[in-house]
Design a protein around this motif. Structure first.
Motif, PDB file in Angstrom:
ATOM      1  N   GLU A  21      50.682   7.532 -16.627  1.00  0.00           N
ATOM      2  CA  GLU A  21      52.045   8.289 -17.151  1.00  0.00           C
ATOM      3  C   GLU A  21      53.413   7.567 -17.060  1.00  0.00           C
ATOM      4  OE1 GLU A  21      51.222  10.278 -19.212  1.00  0.00           O
ATOM      5  OE2 GLU A  21      49.556  11.509 -18.987  1.00  0.00           O
ATOM      6  N   ILE A  22      53.664   6.676 -16.332  1.00  0.00           N
ATOM      7  CA  ILE A  22      54.701   6.288 -15.840  1.00  0.00           C
ATOM      8  C   ILE A  22      54.565   5.180 -16.679  1.00  0.00           C
ATOM      9  CG2 ILE A  22      56.338   4.282 -13.890  1.00  0.00           C
ATOM     10  CD1 ILE A  22      55.766   6.792 -11.835  1.00  0.00           C
ATOM     11  N   ARG A  23      53.463   3.951 -16.458  1.00  0.00           N
ATOM     12  CA  ARG A  23      53.301   2.538 -17.431  1.00  0.00           C
ATOM     13  C   ARG A  23      53.647   3.628 -18.975  1.00  0.00           C
ATOM     14  NH1 ARG A  23      49.113   2.218 -13.605  1.00  0.00           N
ATOM     15  NH2 ARG A  23      47.112   2.384 -14.620  1.00  0.00           N
ATOM     16  N   ASN A  24      52.896   4.381 -19.186  1.00  0.00           N
ATOM     17  CA  ASN A  24      53.408   4.323 -21.029  1.00  0.00           C
ATOM     18  C   ASN A  24      54.568   5.286 -20.872  1.00  0.00           C
ATOM     19  OD1 ASN A  24      50.510   5.170 -21.132  1.00  0.00           O
ATOM     20  ND2 ASN A  24      50.300   7.366 -21.215  1.00  0.00           N
ATOM     21  N   MET A  25      55.158   5.921 -20.570  1.00  0.00           N
ATOM     22  CA  MET A  25      56.983   6.128 -20.538  1.00  0.00           C
ATOM     23  C   MET A  25      57.088   4.732 -20.478  1.00  0.00           C
ATOM     24  SD  MET A  25      57.376   9.871 -18.327  1.00  0.00           S
ATOM     25  CE  MET A  25      57.148   9.483 -16.530  1.00  0.00           C
ATOM     26  N   ARG A  26      56.766   4.472 -19.264  1.00  0.00           N
ATOM     27  CA  ARG A  26      57.877   2.754 -19.448  1.00  0.00           C
ATOM     28  C   ARG A  26      57.523   1.823 -20.465  1.00  0.00           C
ATOM     29  NH1 ARG A  26      56.277  -0.460 -14.087  1.00  0.00           N
ATOM     30  NH2 ARG A  26      54.343  -0.342 -14.842  1.00  0.00           N
ATOM     31  N   SER A  27      56.596   1.485 -20.900  1.00  0.00           N
ATOM     32  CA  SER A  27      56.486   1.252 -22.621  1.00  0.00           C
ATOM     33  C   SER A  27      56.706   1.404 -23.552  1.00  0.00           C
ATOM     34  CB  SER A  27      55.318   0.934 -22.407  1.00  0.00           C
ATOM     35  OG  SER A  27      53.907   2.436 -23.647  1.00  0.00           O
ATOM     36  N   LEU A  28      57.575   2.921 -23.337  1.00  0.00           N
ATOM     37  CA  LEU A  28      58.616   3.793 -24.616  1.00  0.00           C
ATOM     38  C   LEU A  28      60.029   3.125 -24.042  1.00  0.00           C
ATOM     39  CD1 LEU A  28      57.393   6.994 -24.707  1.00  0.00           C
ATOM     40  CD2 LEU A  28      57.139   5.122 -26.297  1.00  0.00           C
ATOM     41  N   LEU A  29      60.165   2.814 -23.148  1.00  0.00           N
ATOM     42  CA  LEU A  29      61.681   1.788 -22.814  1.00  0.00           C
ATOM     43  C   LEU A  29      61.763   0.989 -23.638  1.00  0.00           C
ATOM     44  CD1 LEU A  29      61.590   2.538 -19.199  1.00  0.00           C
ATOM     45  CD2 LEU A  29      62.600   3.244 -20.598  1.00  0.00           C
ATOM     46  N   PRO A  30      63.053   0.808 -24.072  1.00  0.00           N
ATOM     47  CA  PRO A  30      63.484  -0.314 -25.329  1.00  0.00           C
ATOM     48  C   PRO A  30      64.304  -1.277 -24.665  1.00  0.00           C
ATOM     49  CG  PRO A  30      65.284   1.168 -24.883  1.00  0.00           C
ATOM     50  CD  PRO A  30      64.511   1.441 -24.467  1.00  0.00           C
ATOM     51  N   ILE A  31      63.119  -2.513 -23.315  1.00  0.00           N
ATOM     52  CA  ILE A  31      63.470  -3.387 -23.069  1.00  0.00           C
ATOM     53  C   ILE A  31      62.053  -4.908 -23.214  1.00  0.00           C
ATOM     54  CG2 ILE A  31      64.964  -2.174 -21.201  1.00  0.00           C
ATOM     55  CD1 ILE A  31      62.792  -2.024 -19.370  1.00  0.00           C
ATOM     56  N   SER A  32      61.804  -5.773 -22.634  1.00  0.00           N
ATOM     57  CA  SER A  32      61.177  -6.290 -23.244  1.00  0.00           C
ATOM     58  C   SER A  32      59.607  -6.071 -21.776  1.00  0.00           C
ATOM     59  CB  SER A  32      61.617  -7.570 -23.029  1.00  0.00           C
ATOM     60  OG  SER A  32      62.017  -8.142 -21.000  1.00  0.00           O
ATOM     61  N   ARG A  53      68.538  11.229 -20.974  1.00  0.00           N
ATOM     62  CA  ARG A  53      69.556  11.249 -20.694  1.00  0.00           C
ATOM     63  C   ARG A  53      70.267  11.121 -21.740  1.00  0.00           C
ATOM     64  NH1 ARG A  53      67.905  10.869 -15.623  1.00  0.00           N
ATOM     65  NH2 ARG A  53      70.039  10.215 -14.097  1.00  0.00           N
ATOM     66  N   LYS A  54      71.061  10.179 -21.711  1.00  0.00           N
ATOM     67  CA  LYS A  54      71.683   9.385 -22.519  1.00  0.00           C
ATOM     68  C   LYS A  54      71.207   9.559 -24.311  1.00  0.00           C
ATOM     69  CE  LYS A  54      73.138   4.929 -19.987  1.00  0.00           C
ATOM     70  NZ  LYS A  54      73.525   3.781 -19.664  1.00  0.00           N
ATOM     71  N   SER A  55      69.844   9.231 -24.448  1.00  0.00           N
ATOM     72  CA  SER A  55      69.365  10.041 -25.403  1.00  0.00           C
ATOM     73  C   SER A  55      69.958  11.786 -26.114  1.00  0.00           C
ATOM     74  CB  SER A  55      67.720  10.216 -25.419  1.00  0.00           C
ATOM     75  OG  SER A  55      67.611   8.883 -25.725  1.00  0.00           O
TER      76      SER A  55
END
Length: 68
Positions: A21-32, A53-55
Motif C-alpha cells: 500500500e505504501i508503494r501504491n501511494m508513493r506512486s501517486l506522488l508528483p515526483i520522478s 495535507r497540502k491538497s
C-alpha cells in the motif's frame, strides 16, 4: 494440549500488505520514479501525509475563492 500457533506468517503478511500500500501511494506522488525508488518507507509516508495535507488545504482555499 495447548497448541501455540506461530504468528510469524501473519506478521509477514501484514508487513507485506502495508509495504504494498505504501508503494501504491508513493506512486501517486508528483515526483520522478527515480526519486520514488530512493525513498524509504518512512520518508514515503512523510511525503504522502504532507501531500495530502497540502491538497486538502489548497482545496479548501480554492473553494473559498469560488464561494467569494
Amino acid at each position: 494440549m495447548v497448541s501455540h500457533r506461530s504468528t510469524k506468517g501473519a506478521s509477514k503478511a501484514r508487513r507485506d500488505h502495508i509495504n504494498h500500500e505504501i508503494r501504491n501511494m508513493r506512486s501517486l506522488l508528483p515526483i520522478s520514479q527515480e526519486d520514488q525508488e530512493r525513498m524509504s518507507y518512512l520518508h514515503s509516508m512523510a511525503a504522502i501525509c504532507t501531500y495530502i495535507r497540502k491538497s486538502v488545504l489548497f482545496q479548501g482555499e480554492f473553494c473559498k475563492l469560488i464561494a467569494s
